[in-house]
Design an enzyme around this catalytic site. Structure first.
Site, PDB file in Angstrom:
ATOM      1  N   LYS A  34       0.786  -1.239  -0.011  1.00 29.46           N
ATOM      2  CA  LYS A  34      -0.036  -0.030   0.141  1.00 29.46           C
ATOM      3  C   LYS A  34       0.967   1.460  -0.011  1.00 29.46           C
ATOM      4  CE  LYS A  34      -0.553  -0.309   5.071  1.00 29.46           C
ATOM      5  NZ  LYS A  34      -1.071  -0.894   6.218  1.00 29.46           N
ATOM      6  N   ARG A 129     -10.295   0.015  15.859  1.00 31.83           N
ATOM      7  CA  ARG A 129     -10.152   0.823  14.810  1.00 31.83           C
ATOM      8  C   ARG A 129     -11.034   0.188  13.635  1.00 31.83           C
ATOM      9  NH1 ARG A 129      -4.565   1.772  11.731  1.00 31.83           N
ATOM     10  NH2 ARG A 129      -4.999  -0.232  11.367  1.00 31.83           N
ATOM     11  N   TYR A 251      16.803  29.693   8.637  1.00 29.66           N
ATOM     12  CA  TYR A 251      15.532  30.267   9.316  1.00 29.66           C
ATOM     13  C   TYR A 251      15.225  30.070  10.763  1.00 29.66           C
ATOM     14  CZ  TYR A 251      13.463  30.365   4.361  1.00 29.66           C
ATOM     15  OH  TYR A 251      13.489  30.573   3.114  1.00 29.66           O
ATOM     16  N   MET A 299      12.770  24.189   2.931  1.00 28.89           N
ATOM     17  CA  MET A 299      11.915  23.300   1.565  1.00 28.89           C
ATOM     18  C   MET A 299      12.648  22.492   0.858  1.00 28.89           C
ATOM     19  SD  MET A 299       9.091  25.064  -0.924  1.00 28.89           S
ATOM     20  CE  MET A 299       7.963  25.579  -0.107  1.00 28.89           C
TER      21      MET A 299
HETATM   22  C1  LIG Z   1      -0.115  -1.744   6.763  1.00 29.70           C
HETATM   23  C2  LIG Z   1      -1.017  -3.100   7.316  1.00 29.70           C
HETATM   24  C3  LIG Z   1       0.085  -4.010   7.549  1.00 29.70           C
HETATM   25  C4  LIG Z   1       1.691  -4.123   7.397  1.00 29.70           C
HETATM   26  O1  LIG Z   1       2.184  -3.411   8.671  1.00 29.70           O
HETATM   27  P1  LIG Z   1       3.654  -3.227   8.708  1.00 29.70           P
HETATM   28  O2  LIG Z   1       3.775  -2.936  10.140  1.00 29.70           O
HETATM   29  O3  LIG Z   1       4.152  -2.335   7.845  1.00 29.70           O
HETATM   30  O4  LIG Z   1       4.366  -4.634   8.696  1.00 29.70           O
HETATM   31  C5  LIG Z   1      -0.547  -5.403   7.999  1.00 29.70           C
HETATM   32  N1  LIG Z   1      -1.987  -5.408   7.917  1.00 29.70           N
HETATM   33  C6  LIG Z   1      -2.657  -4.347   7.948  1.00 29.70           C
HETATM   34  C7  LIG Z   1      -4.137  -4.478   8.254  1.00 29.70           C
HETATM   35  C8  LIG Z   1      -2.093  -3.040   7.408  1.00 29.70           C
HETATM   36  O5  LIG Z   1      -2.872  -2.144   7.354  1.00 29.70           O
END
Ligand SMILES: *Cc1c(COP(=O)(O)O)cnc(C)c1O
Length: 355
Positions: A34, A129, A251, A299
């Site tokens: 992802k 969640r 800055y 930046m």
């Molecule tokens: C992003 C995600 C993972 C991977 O988690 P990592 O800590 O990057 O290994 C696994 N399961 C779900 C449901 C996730 O959203």
């Protein structure tokens, strides 16, 4: 050309998948790709991780892209359906959505796909969640198994503290206890759980971060886990300044020299994805030597202490993180996570693939 570049090692990705495999035992591996493969590029991650048993993404668009790239393995949609209109595509492209709330079950009931789909049914074992309450498992599992559009069910949960000392037991044990009667495949482990808790492996594991060579644990380095950094963010010194004692740089004039010193200006700033809140003292490598950032990150530039780097002038190579400087160390200094740093690599940074 501006000298900043992200080098991405396909060999390191493949190596880290092998490390995941060593921990996974007989569990199958969803490589989590992802967020543009945590900033590394979906397409190149797909190539380097071609031997994964499946891929996990967030959106239908990412999943469809993976199919266009020729991915044949299962593809898991980690947040499942965002609308009833996504059901048909799941069926057509054989995508496996996570089902985590009742509206998604209603959509499936109303619009069962012609070709039934595999689903992951997510239970909330304490993270609060996503997921159905664990107490409702009997009725939910029964309902989902009986949906005409569902070909098969894998039970799933997600850990809130797999990377911390308290660990996963407080979530895993109730989950396994309640799920036992269903005798279905199951999935729970992210990177941290995969590395530390063999009992959490189940049928499918879901490592993300570790594939990219970062450690999920504050107190264990990626190197100790035998992981190799995949992304090396590198640039060069584009200017050298000499501060007199009492003069300050950048800055806010946040860093003031207490002795005459040389300061290097690096072509990398927060618009490249470097964290602006990295304070003076954040580790950085110049000409192969570990030194520190000083003052506020701007930046397009940041400044470094060249005391101890007498040979470093304009054009000297700089490593912001990656080979020779773990992204985890930079994240710790900037009070953020390696997840955030890797995902935040800006589109304007050119990428070079290496073996
Ligand atoms: C992003 C995600 C993972 C991977 O988690 P990592 O800590 O990057 O290994 C696994 N399961 C779900 C449901 C996730 O959203």
């Amino acid at each position: 050309m501006r000298p900043i570049q992200a080098r991405i090692s396909l060999g390191a990705l493949a190596h880290n998948l092998r490390i995941a495999r060593n921990h996974a035992g007989r569990a199958r591996i969803f490589a989590v790709v992802k967020a543009n493969a945590y900033g590394h590029g979906l397409s190149r991650a797909r190539r380097a991780l071609a031997s994964a048993d499946g891929f996990a993404v967030l959106t239908l668009e990412e999943a469809a892209n993976l199919r266009l790239m020729g991915v044949q393995q299962p593809i898991l949609l980690l947040e499942g359906l965002f609308g009833a209109d996504e059901i048909a595509t799941c069926s057509e492209l054989d995508l496996w959505p996570v089902l985590h709330h009742a509206a998604q079950l209603d959509w499936l009931q109303r619009l069962p796909p012609a070709r039934p789909i595999q689903v992951f049914l997510k239970f909330d074992s304490g993270m609060h969640r996503l997921g159905f309450p664990l107490e409702e498992h009997a009725s939910i599992v029964k309902r989902v198994r009986n949906l005409p559009g569902v070909a098969g069910v894998t039970l799933m949960t997600h850990f809130a503290q797999a990377d911390e000392a308290v660990g996963v037991d407080w979530q895993l044990q109730p989950f396994l206890r309640e799920m036992a009667e269903h005798a279905l495949p199951w999935s729970s482990a992210n990177s941290a759980a995969l590395l530390r808790y063999p009992e959490a492996q189940g049928t499918w594991v879901r490592p993300g971060l570790m594939l990219y060579g970062a450690s999920p644990f504050a107190e264990v380095s990626a190197e100790e886990l035998e992981l190799r950094p995949v992304m090396t963010l590198q640039s060069e010194i584009i200017s050298v300044q000499t501060l007199k004692a009492g003069e300050a740089v950048g800055y806010g004039q946040l860093y003031r020299a207490d002795h005459a010193m040389r300061v290097g200006v690096v072509a990398c700033g927060y618009a490249d994805g470097y964290p602006q809140n990295a304070p003076t003292g954040t580790p950085i490598v110049v000409n192969g030597r570990l030194t520190r950032t000083i003052g506020r990150v701007s930046m397009d530039m940041l400044t470094v202490d060249l005391d101890g780097c007498a040979d470093a002038g304009v054009g000297a190579p700089v490593v912001l993180w990656g080979e020779g400087l773990p992204v985890d160390s930079v994240a710790a200094a900037a009070r953020t996570s390696s997840y955030e740093l890797l995902c935040a690599l800006a589109a304007r940074v050119s990428v070079q693939e290496t073996d």
